[in-house]
Each structure stands twice: as C-alpha cells, then as structure tokens.
Write an enzyme that holds these catalytic residues in place. Structure first.
Site, PDB file in Angstrom:
ATOM      1  N   GLN A  33       0.683  -1.204  -0.258  1.00  0.00           N
ATOM      2  CA  GLN A  33      -0.061  -0.037  -0.022  1.00  0.00           C
ATOM      3  C   GLN A  33       0.958   1.245  -0.146  1.00  0.00           C
ATOM      4  OE1 GLN A  33      -1.778  -1.254   3.518  1.00  0.00           O
ATOM      5  NE2 GLN A  33      -3.901  -1.721   2.806  1.00  0.00           N
ATOM      6  N   ASP A 158     -12.007  -5.433   9.577  1.00  0.00           N
ATOM      7  CA  ASP A 158     -11.958  -4.019   9.519  1.00  0.00           C
ATOM      8  C   ASP A 158     -11.157  -3.886   8.240  1.00  0.00           C
ATOM      9  OD1 ASP A 158     -11.287  -1.318   9.999  1.00  0.00           O
ATOM     10  OD2 ASP A 158      -9.951  -1.758  11.467  1.00  0.00           O
ATOM     11  N   PRO A 165      -5.567  -4.656  -2.145  1.00  0.00           N
ATOM     12  CA  PRO A 165      -5.335  -5.576  -1.065  1.00  0.00           C
ATOM     13  C   PRO A 165      -6.553  -5.810  -0.437  1.00  0.00           C
ATOM     14  CG  PRO A 165      -3.445  -4.229  -0.945  1.00  0.00           C
ATOM     15  CD  PRO A 165      -4.559  -3.326  -1.881  1.00  0.00           C
TER      16      PRO A 165
END
Length: 286
Positions: A33, A158, A165
């Site tokens: 990320q 969460d 991803p």
C-alpha cells in the site's frame, strides 16, 4: 490554511474532500500500500492508504465503537474474537475493553502498518497491543480463515474498500472461510462503505453472505470523514434473534460490561439497524 499544502482524497470521481496538511509525519509505499500519516488542524492525525482516508484521531471512536460493541453486546457471551485488518490498533482497543473476552486474534496482511501505527497513531491503540489476551498474525485474511484450526464467537472485518489488497475481503472465499471458523451462534461484521455512494458494495456483500448465513443485514453510523451519508456495516449470523434484542437486554449487558463510550449506547445499538428505504429496495431488487 492557504500556506499549507492540500491533500485530496481520490475515492470518488467528480467530487470529494480535502485536508490541509500541517505536517507530514510518515509517507512511504510498502509492499502492499501507499501510506501517509499527516497532521490536520481540524481532525488531528489522519491516515490514508492509496489516496483514501482510513482513520482520523477526531472521529475514529464512532467507527470503532460501533464495529465492536454492537456485535459483542448482541452476542452476550463472546470469549474468542477475531479481527481481520485493524492494524491501527483501535479495533483491538475497543475489543479489549470487554474483560470477559479470553482471546483476541488480529490478522493483518502488512506488518509495516502495525509498526508505524504504534509509532504515529499511539492514541488509537492506547496500549492495547500489550494486552496478554492478544495475538498478532501476519497473514492474508482469506488464507487465515480458510486454514486456521481456531474458532471464534465474533469476527470483525476491519477491511479497506474493495480495491487493491482489500478486495479479497469482499469475496465469497472470505465469507465462506469466516463461516467455517465461526462458532455456532456467532456473529460476523464488516465495514461496507457509505451506502448512498457505494450501494453496489452493500448489494454484493448481502448476496454473497446470504449463501452462508441465515440472517444477513446491515447496521449504520454517521462518521464525518467517511462522507456522503451513513456508513453501513455488514451483519451476518445464523441467529436472527441477536439482531432484534430488546433495548433492556442491551442496556443490562452494557451496564455489566462497565463501558463508557463517546458514541455507542444501547439506544444507538437498537436504532442502528433501521435502514433507509433506498437500501431496502436495492437489497430486495431481483
């Protein structure tokens, strides 16, 4: 503000939100990320992944209280909790406030997220990473739920939005794995976006979850930096009664848990399952 650079979110086309950047604390691309943490005068520290706000110090309590206390108090006797994602530690913080829970397992795909959040967002975890009931597993969430021999009473996903991803955490393979390791009478919840703007996500999750659970619905909360209306949370269980508990039962459990919250309360718990008609219509459409 004019002297400060502006950071623009890129989640939606044609409109969005921006933050003035008082100070960039961290910005680096990890293996998975593009991550940035910066200070903003209105919302404190802001964390964004791949151009999308994930959490801010000022309003994170709404999201995390609703993602944890709603399923945990609805269940009433959860001993083993699984968190998928949640690397900032705030979900763990809220779960750990329930002293009756015996084990808390968190599966995070990126160890880097955990390490820098401990450094740059310390108020989110508030020391919860040191809870002796806590175990951190660095793994892909889909792989974990389909391979683990552990079982859980409540599973909290969460997840980020279903791009990059986070996309795998909205798949049938993930939902099937969650059902596989969920104890009888257990509850699965997941963030499911702002339904006015991301209605397809809710419809898709509802359709897929319904293959594995007898009772699938949503509950909601209004979170300022997740703009565009109410945020929906997917709810799945085989026990429909858990979604319809009286406010008296929730109040008694809330009192027994000795919780003090800034957003969640028993009345909010009950009301959160009331959904707008446009979402009901979308979910019931052929």
């Amino acid at each position: 503000m004019a002297d400060n650079p502006l950071w623009h979110e890129t989640l939606h086309d044609h409109f969005g939100q921006y933050f003035s950047v008082d100070n960039v604390l961290y910005h680096e691309k990890t293996d998975h990320q593009d991550l940035i943490i910066f200070d903003n005068r209105a919302f404190g520290r802001v964390m964004a992944l791949d151009g999308v706000v994930q959490t801010t110090e000022r309003d994170e309590f709404i999201y995390h209280e609703m993602m944890t206390h709603v399923p945990l108090l609805a269940h009433g006797n959860a001993k083993h909790v699984l968190i998928i994602g949640g690397g900032d530690g705030a979900m763990l913080r809220e779960v750990s406030r329930h002293r009756s829970i015996e084990t808390i397992t968190m599966v995070e795909i990126d160890a880097g997220v955990v390490s820098f959040c401990r450094q740059y967002l310390p108020n989110h975890n508030a020391g919860a990473y040191d809870d002796p009931r806590f175990t951190l597993v660095i793994d892909d969430g889909v792989n974990f739920v389909n391979q683990t021999t552990q079982t859980f009473d409540v599973i909290i996903s969460d997840c980020t939005d279903p791009i990059g991803p986070g996309e795998s955490l909205f798949t049938s393979a993930f939902y099937e794995g969650c059902k596989r390791c969920l104890n009888p009478g257990g509850i699965f919840v997941a963030q499911n976006g702002v339904c006015f703007l991301q209605q397809d996500e809710a419809v898709g999750s509802h359709r897929k979850l319904s293959h594995y659970f007898r009772d699938v619905s949503f509950y909601q909360a209004a979170i300022p930096t997740y703009y565009g209306g109410i945020m929906t949370f997917a709810w799945a269980s085989d026990n429909e009664a858990l979604r319809h508990l009286s406010s008296e039962i929730i109040q008694a459990r809330f009192h027994k848990a000795n919780l003090t919250c800034r957003y969640y309360n028993p009345a909010i718990h009950t009301a959160a399952f009331a959904l707008p008609q446009y979402l009901h219509d979308a979910l019931s459409a052929p």
